[in-house]
Design an enzyme around this catalytic site. Structure first.
Site, mmCIF file in Angstrom:
data_model
loop_
_atom_site.group_PDB
_atom_site.id
_atom_site.type_symbol
_atom_site.label_atom_id
_atom_site.label_comp_id
_atom_site.label_asym_id
_atom_site.label_seq_id
_atom_site.Cartn_x
_atom_site.Cartn_y
_atom_site.Cartn_z
ATOM 1 C CE LYS A 57 -4.380 -1.739 2.269
ATOM 2 N NZ LYS A 57 -4.795 -1.620 3.461
ATOM 3 C CG ASP A 90 -8.298 0.792 3.212
ATOM 4 O OD1 ASP A 90 -9.423 -0.547 2.818
ATOM 5 O OD2 ASP A 90 -7.130 0.178 3.193
#
Length: 284
Positions: free
Chosen positions: A68, A104
């Protein structure tokens, strides 16, 4: 055919392909979503896999552990959420560019509002300062957090997140292990962003006795949906936000980014996905 993917390690059990292909069916879009596992956890392997799928004509990919933060370096453009969080889980591959997003961050906001409405998050104790923890730590301020108290097995990770939040103009402080009890007693919300509670690492991230008089709780774990932490929080009268909420809404947000098409009615998707893939919960 819209070719989409998920780049990560240990992702064989991911439900992301099922969610995205169902979204494609319900929105009359032909979607093929394939898991993509680089050779190892290095940036070179990630970039090789990204180059491979771009050459194959993929229009987007999700990104998960451990890439990420690596994903940001591959991007030509990053949105505000990525700049805040310092990580990306969604890459749009369009017009020869790689554009980075963090769903997210946005997915938590949608999930929180869907569960507890306009209730301000207030002061929050967050356990876990890893990749998802960083996204949630910043997203909390979009749903009314006044201060985030961060604890983690790694003091360095927790302090890094605290510093990033404070540098962004919000308010956060580090909580040492021995101070967790006192911190829990002063907050409005409890957040678990650790793997504790997962089927493979059962247990509670916080002693049950410390769940008392808070208003709400969130658990990033969604296998199982009804974690011990959420069950205990529900017993104590806290409003809950589940890891499945996060998974579902980050997926919706990513699908909208990949396709440029809004999912205007999410309830049929929610109901059909839960029924088809036996996603059950006694709490939500």
């Amino acid at each position: 055919m819209l070719h989409l993917g998920l780049i990560g390690q240990a992702i064989a059990a991911s439900r992301s392909p099922s969610l995205h292909m169902m979204l494609g069916e319900l929105n009359q879009l032909p979607v093929d979503y394939q898991l993509q596992v680089p050779e190892d956890d290095t940036a070179d392997s990630f970039n090789a896999k990204l180059t491979e799928i771009r050459n194959l004509g993929f229009v987007g990919t999700n990104v998960t552990f451990p890439y990420k933060q690596i994903a940001i370096d591959s991007a030509d453009e990053v949105n505000d959420a990525v700049k805040k969080v310092g990580a990306s889980n969604t890459l749009l591959l369009k017009d020869g560019k790689v554009c980075a997003f963090n769903t997210d961050y946005t997915g938590f906001i949608r999930g929180y509002k869907g569960r507890v409405g306009d209730l301000p998050a207030g002061k929050v104790l967050m356990i876990g300062a890893g990749g998802v923890g960083r996204a949630i730590g910043f997203a909390l301020f979009e749903v009314g957090a006044t201060e985030v108290l961060v604890t983690d097995l790694s003091e360095r990770s927790a302090q890094s997140l605290v510093d990033a939040i404070n540098d962004a103009g919000y308010k956060a402080r580090y909580v040492a292990k021995e101070d967790i009890s006192a911190a829990a007693a002063e907050v409005d919300g409890l957040v678990n962003c650790t793997p504790v509670g997962h089927l493979k690492s059962p247990g509670m991230p916080l002693a049950a006795a410390l769940i008392e008089n808070q208003k709400w709780a969130f658990d990033a774990v969604y296998t199982p949906m009804d974690t011990e932490f959420l069950v205990e929080s529900n017993k104590k009268g806290l409003q809950i936000v589940s890891g499945f909420d996060l998974f579902f809404y980050q997926g919706i947000d990513a699908f909208e980014i990949f396709t440029g098409q809004k999912v205007t009615d999410v309830k049929p998707v929610w109901d059909q996905f839960r029924e088809k893939y036996d996603v059950v919960s006694s709490l939500i």
